[in-house]
Design an enzyme around this catalytic site. Structure first.
Site, PDB file in Angstrom:
ATOM      1  N   SER A  92       1.770  14.393 -17.967  1.00  0.00           N
ATOM      2  CA  SER A  92       0.760  14.126 -19.001  1.00  0.00           C
ATOM      3  C   SER A  92      -0.227  13.105 -18.448  1.00  0.00           C
ATOM      4  CB  SER A  92       1.429  13.538 -20.245  1.00  0.00           C
ATOM      5  OG  SER A  92       0.448  13.031 -21.143  1.00  0.00           O
ATOM      6  N   TYR A 110       7.205   7.882 -24.659  1.00  0.00           N
ATOM      7  CA  TYR A 110       6.757   9.188 -24.152  1.00  0.00           C
ATOM      8  C   TYR A 110       6.003   9.007 -22.843  1.00  0.00           C
ATOM      9  CZ  TYR A 110       4.038  13.496 -23.656  1.00  0.00           C
ATOM     10  OH  TYR A 110       3.468  14.640 -23.148  1.00  0.00           O
TER      11      TYR A 110
END
Ligand code: NAP
Length: 246
Positions: free
Chosen positions: A144, A157
């Protein structure tokens, strides 16, 4: 090695993984479709793709991780490509430190960081066998932009994806030259995971040079570019429409 090249795409019943599975099938791969709970969608996709199989496995469980690789190879006879796409998220404001509990940290690490490493470990002998038989082997991890920039849905995350990025580089060194290991770092992608993220979508429309979120097909194209390369290894391809530049 005879027959089609085989690609296992984790989390391929939805969103980015679905886009990658369709793209690889279109490129001539036999695709192993996988998910945790959406078995019906998985079987339907495998039937739609034709030369494909579906395997259910919960990537939070190590026994399931091992079984996923084992059943894929048992069904297809080989493994040339592993795309570690499955991942979990959840929004926690970064400033709310108490909300990011140890349990959330552990859950995110199990699926986003430990599972991809364990799948590579299980897949290694099969990927090496493919490479030695003349079919270049590749791993692509879906990280990401939050792994690279201090952003993202939550701190746990972003940190779990940063661990995946560093693992990508360590494995690229360790497994070369038989197996190339790379990562894609998407920004916002239109998937069920981000359906309600209106503020983030506005940010991408207004601030990113590309003026929009990515589609799963945009990310699938990055993944296939890394698979098709004959030389790139240990790279993290940012796919955020240029938002990191602004
Ligand atoms: P999604 O639509 O929510 O799909 C997630 C897929 O992963 C589903 O097939 C799901 O299976 C599977 N999965 C989730 N947890 C699992 C587990 N414990 N065991 C096995 N499979 C599991 O997600 P997405 O938006 O396409 O995201 C795909 C990847 O891209 C993730 O790693 C995510 O972190 C990353 N990413 C997404 C974005 C974005 O904007 N969407 C941006 C950057 C990175 P079930 O449906 O059966 O649970």
């Amino acid at each position: 090695m005879a027959g089609k090249r085989v690609a296992l795409v984790t989390g391929s019943t939805s969103g980015i993984g679905l886009g990658i599975a369709r793209r690889l099938a279109n490129d001539g791969y036999c695709v192993a479709v996988h998910s945790r709970t959406s078995a019906e969608a998985g079987h339907a996709l495998a039937a739609e793709l034709g030369d494909a199989v579906y395997v259910q496995a919960d990537l939070a469980e190590d026994e399931d991780r091992r079984r996923l690789v084992h059943e894929t190879v048992a069904a297809t006879g080989r493994l040339d490509v592993l795309v570690n796409n499955a991942g979990i998220s959840g929004t926690i404001p970064h400033a709310d430190l108490q909300a990011a509990t140890p349990e959330i940290w552990r859950d995110l690490y199990e699926v986003n960081a430990i599972a991809p490493f364990r799948l590579v470990a299980e897949a290694e002998p099969h990927l090496r066998a493919a490479a030695r038989a003349g079919s270049p082997a590749a791993v692509v991890n879906v990280a990401s932009h939050a792994a690279v920039r201090p952003k993202g849905a939550s701190i746990p995350y972003a940190a779990s994806k940063a661990a995946l990025v560093h693992t990508t580089k360590l494995l690229a060194v360790t497994l070369a030259p038989d197996i190339r290991v790379n990562a894609v770092a998407p920004g916002l992608v239109d998937t069920p995971l981000t359906e309600t993220w209106e503020d983030t979508r506005a940010l991408w429309r207004e601030r990113s040079p590309m003026r929009r979120a990515a589609t799963p097909e945009d990310i699938a194209q990055c993944v296939t570019a890394l698979i098709d390369s004959t030389y790139i290894s240990g790279e993290v391809m940012m796919a955020d429409g240029g938002l990191n530049l602004t």
